[in-house]
Design an enzyme around this catalytic site. Sequence first.
Site, PDB file in Angstrom:
ATOM      1  N   LYS A  15       0.838  -1.211   0.000  1.00 46.72           N
ATOM      2  CA  LYS A  15       0.000   0.000   0.000  1.00 46.72           C
ATOM      3  C   LYS A  15       0.871   1.260   0.000  1.00 46.72           C
ATOM      4  CE  LYS A  15      -2.092  -1.179   3.881  1.00 46.72           C
ATOM      5  NZ  LYS A  15      -1.435  -2.466   4.137  1.00 46.72           N
ATOM      6  N   ARG A  88      -9.958   0.441   8.443  1.00 48.74           N
ATOM      7  CA  ARG A  88      -9.424  -0.882   8.766  1.00 48.74           C
ATOM      8  C   ARG A  88     -10.450  -1.747   9.483  1.00 48.74           C
ATOM      9  NH1 ARG A  88      -3.704   0.328   8.778  1.00 48.74           N
ATOM     10  NH2 ARG A  88      -2.483  -1.531   9.172  1.00 48.74           N
ATOM     11  N   ARG A 122      12.030  -4.956   5.430  1.00 47.63           N
ATOM     12  CA  ARG A 122      11.707  -3.566   5.075  1.00 47.63           C
ATOM     13  C   ARG A 122      12.567  -2.591   5.882  1.00 47.63           C
ATOM     14  NH1 ARG A 122       5.673  -1.395   5.561  1.00 47.63           N
ATOM     15  NH2 ARG A 122       5.866  -2.269   7.654  1.00 47.63           N
ATOM     16  N   ARG A 155      11.130  -0.619  11.432  1.00 47.80           N
ATOM     17  CA  ARG A 155       9.988  -0.368  12.311  1.00 47.80           C
ATOM     18  C   ARG A 155       9.935  -1.397  13.428  1.00 47.80           C
ATOM     19  NH1 ARG A 155       4.850   0.662   8.393  1.00 47.80           N
ATOM     20  NH2 ARG A 155       3.873  -0.673   9.970  1.00 47.80           N
ATOM     21  N   ARG A 166      -0.008  -9.171  13.323  1.00 46.31           N
ATOM     22  CA  ARG A 166      -0.677  -8.181  12.463  1.00 46.31           C
ATOM     23  C   ARG A 166      -1.496  -8.875  11.368  1.00 46.31           C
ATOM     24  NH1 ARG A 166       4.402  -4.840  10.770  1.00 46.31           N
ATOM     25  NH2 ARG A 166       3.030  -3.753   9.338  1.00 46.31           N
TER      26      ARG A 166
HETATM   27  P1  AP5 Z   1       4.866  -1.436   1.934  1.00 46.56           P
HETATM   28  O1  AP5 Z   1       4.519  -0.670   0.704  1.00 46.56           O
HETATM   29  O2  AP5 Z   1       5.538  -0.716   3.052  1.00 46.56           O
HETATM   30  O3  AP5 Z   1       3.570  -2.226   2.450  1.00 46.56           O
HETATM   31  P2  AP5 Z   1       2.291  -1.711   3.243  1.00 46.56           P
HETATM   32  O4  AP5 Z   1       1.113  -2.462   2.697  1.00 46.56           O
HETATM   33  O5  AP5 Z   1       2.218  -0.221   3.219  1.00 46.56           O
HETATM   34  O6  AP5 Z   1       2.664  -2.278   4.667  1.00 46.56           O
HETATM   35  P3  AP5 Z   1       2.512  -1.651   6.136  1.00 46.56           P
HETATM   36  O7  AP5 Z   1       3.217  -2.582   7.063  1.00 46.56           O
HETATM   37  O8  AP5 Z   1       2.933  -0.220   6.185  1.00 46.56           O
HETATM   38  O9  AP5 Z   1       1.002  -1.780   6.332  1.00 46.56           O
HETATM   39  P4  AP5 Z   1       0.287  -1.878   7.633  1.00 46.56           P
HETATM   40  O10 AP5 Z   1      -1.097  -1.780   7.121  1.00 46.56           O
HETATM   41  O11 AP5 Z   1       0.539  -3.029   8.510  1.00 46.56           O
HETATM   42  O12 AP5 Z   1       0.917  -0.700   8.515  1.00 46.56           O
HETATM   43  P5  AP5 Z   1       0.450   0.756   8.857  1.00 46.56           P
HETATM   44  O13 AP5 Z   1       1.634   1.598   8.846  1.00 46.56           O
HETATM   45  O14 AP5 Z   1      -0.754   1.169   8.072  1.00 46.56           O
HETATM   46  O15 AP5 Z   1       5.762  -2.681   1.473  1.00 46.56           O
HETATM   47  C1  AP5 Z   1       6.293  -3.596   2.412  1.00 46.56           C
HETATM   48  C2  AP5 Z   1       7.672  -4.063   1.956  1.00 46.56           C
HETATM   49  O16 AP5 Z   1       7.532  -4.794   0.736  1.00 46.56           O
HETATM   50  C3  AP5 Z   1       8.642  -2.914   1.626  1.00 46.56           C
HETATM   51  O17 AP5 Z   1       9.928  -3.317   2.020  1.00 46.56           O
HETATM   52  C4  AP5 Z   1       8.564  -2.752   0.096  1.00 46.56           C
HETATM   53  O18 AP5 Z   1       9.772  -2.254  -0.459  1.00 46.56           O
HETATM   54  C5  AP5 Z   1       8.294  -4.196  -0.324  1.00 46.56           C
HETATM   55  N1  AP5 Z   1       7.471  -4.297  -1.528  1.00 46.56           N
HETATM   56  C6  AP5 Z   1       6.410  -3.501  -1.890  1.00 46.56           C
HETATM   57  N2  AP5 Z   1       5.868  -3.928  -3.052  1.00 46.56           N
HETATM   58  C7  AP5 Z   1       6.586  -5.032  -3.424  1.00 46.56           C
HETATM   59  C8  AP5 Z   1       6.503  -5.927  -4.521  1.00 46.56           C
HETATM   60  N3  AP5 Z   1       5.580  -5.771  -5.482  1.00 46.56           N
HETATM   61  N4  AP5 Z   1       7.384  -6.943  -4.580  1.00 46.56           N
HETATM   62  C9  AP5 Z   1       8.329  -7.117  -3.617  1.00 46.56           C
HETATM   63  N5  AP5 Z   1       8.474  -6.298  -2.555  1.00 46.56           N
HETATM   64  C10 AP5 Z   1       7.597  -5.263  -2.443  1.00 46.56           C
HETATM   65  O19 AP5 Z   1      -0.058   0.555  10.362  1.00 46.56           O
HETATM   66  C11 AP5 Z   1       0.817   0.276  11.427  1.00 46.56           C
HETATM   67  C12 AP5 Z   1       0.040   0.150  12.733  1.00 46.56           C
HETATM   68  O20 AP5 Z   1      -0.653   1.384  13.010  1.00 46.56           O
HETATM   69  C13 AP5 Z   1      -1.068  -0.914  12.741  1.00 46.56           C
HETATM   70  O21 AP5 Z   1      -0.576  -2.195  13.068  1.00 46.56           O
HETATM   71  C14 AP5 Z   1      -2.005  -0.353  13.832  1.00 46.56           C
HETATM   72  O22 AP5 Z   1      -1.503  -0.598  15.117  1.00 46.56           O
HETATM   73  C15 AP5 Z   1      -1.942   1.144  13.578  1.00 46.56           C
HETATM   74  N6  AP5 Z   1      -2.960   1.620  12.623  1.00 46.56           N
HETATM   75  C16 AP5 Z   1      -2.729   2.212  11.412  1.00 46.56           C
HETATM   76  N7  AP5 Z   1      -3.896   2.529  10.834  1.00 46.56           N
HETATM   77  C17 AP5 Z   1      -4.877   2.119  11.680  1.00 46.56           C
HETATM   78  C18 AP5 Z   1      -6.305   2.147  11.609  1.00 46.56           C
HETATM   79  N8  AP5 Z   1      -6.946   2.673  10.549  1.00 46.56           N
HETATM   80  N9  AP5 Z   1      -7.003   1.624  12.647  1.00 46.56           N
HETATM   81  C19 AP5 Z   1      -6.365   1.122  13.728  1.00 46.56           C
HETATM   82  N10 AP5 Z   1      -5.021   1.058  13.858  1.00 46.56           N
HETATM   83  C20 AP5 Z   1      -4.283   1.556  12.834  1.00 46.56           C
END
Ligand code: AP5
Length: 208
Positions: A15, A88, A122, A155, A166
Site C-alpha cells: 500500500k 481498517r 523492510r 519499524r 498483524r
Molecule cells: P509497503 O509498501 O511498506 O507495504 P504496506 O502495505 O504499506 O505495509 P505496512 O506494514 O505499512 O502496512 P500496515 O497496514 O501493517 O501498517 P500501517 O503503517 O498502516 O511494502 C512492504 C515491503 O515490501 C517494503 O519493504 C517494500 O519495499 C516491499 N514491496 C512492496 N511492493 C513489493 C513488490 N511488489 N514486490 C516485492 N516487494 C515489495 O499501520 C501500522 C500500525 O498502526 C497498525 O498495526 C495499527 O496498530 C496502527 N494503525 C494504522 N492505521 C490504523 C487504523 N486505521 N485503525 C487502527 N489502527 C491503525
Amino acid sequence: MKTKIILLGPPGCGKGTQAELLGDRLGFVRLSTGDMLREAVRNDTPLGREAKKYMDAGALVPNDVIIGMMKDKIRELKGTFLLDGFPRTVEQADALAKEIDIDAAINLDVDDEELVGRLTNRRSCPDCNSVYHLINKAPKKEGICDKCGCKLYQRDDDTEKTVRNRLKVYRDNTYPLIEYYRERGKLATIEGIGDIEYIYTKVTKALK
Ligand code: AP5
C-alpha cells in the site's frame, strides 16, 4: 479517472509503496494513518503515547481514537487523494462513508509467507516515509534514503512475531472490508505479487 480512493490489503502488501508512486506521478494527496500515528509516537504526543502500546503489539488502535484523528483530516481533503491504512474496520468504513463517497477501494492481494519476507526486510525513512526492501528495493546507498538522505530504520512492528500477529488482526478485523466494498460496487482486487512497476501499471489501469 477515479480520484478518491482507498488502498486496502494486508500489512506488507505494498500500500505504502504504491501510494508513494501514485503521489509522485499522478499527484494523489496521501493520507496514511500508520505514518500519522508513527509521527505522533516520535513526537511523544498524548495520541502517540496511547497508540504506541497497540502498534508495538501489532494490534489495532481503538476505533474512537482513529476516527477522532481522521474526521477533520477527511473533511479537509479536496481533489485527488488516497487513503492508506484507513479504514481498517467496518466501523471506520461507516464513519468514512458519512463524510465522503469514495470512487474505488483497490485491494492488493498477497499471500502470508511473501508478506512476512517483505516486512522483516523492510527499511523505512522516518522523515519522508519512503519505504525500501533490503533485496527487492534496496536504497542506492546502504542505510540511507534515496529521496531525502535520512538514515533508514527498521519499524518496531516489523519483527516476525509481531508481523504474524498483524496478519491475524488483519484477517479478523480488516478482511471483512473486501466484502463491504464489493457489495457497494467499489472493489478492485489486484494480485500484488510481481515487480513493483508491474503492480503500479495494474493499479493505474483499475483507476480508469
Ligand atoms: P509497503 O509498501 O511498506 O507495504 P504496506 O502495505 O504499506 O505495509 P505496512 O506494514 O505499512 O502496512 P500496515 O497496514 O501493517 O501498517 P500501517 O503503517 O498502516 O511494502 C512492504 C515491503 O515490501 C517494503 O519493504 C517494500 O519495499 C516491499 N514491496 C512492496 N511492493 C513489493 C513488490 N511488489 N514486490 C516485492 N516487494 C515489495 O499501520 C501500522 C500500525 O498502526 C497498525 O498495526 C495499527 O496498530 C496502527 N494503525 C494504522 N492505521 C490504523 C487504523 N486505521 N485503525 C487502527 N489502527 C491503525
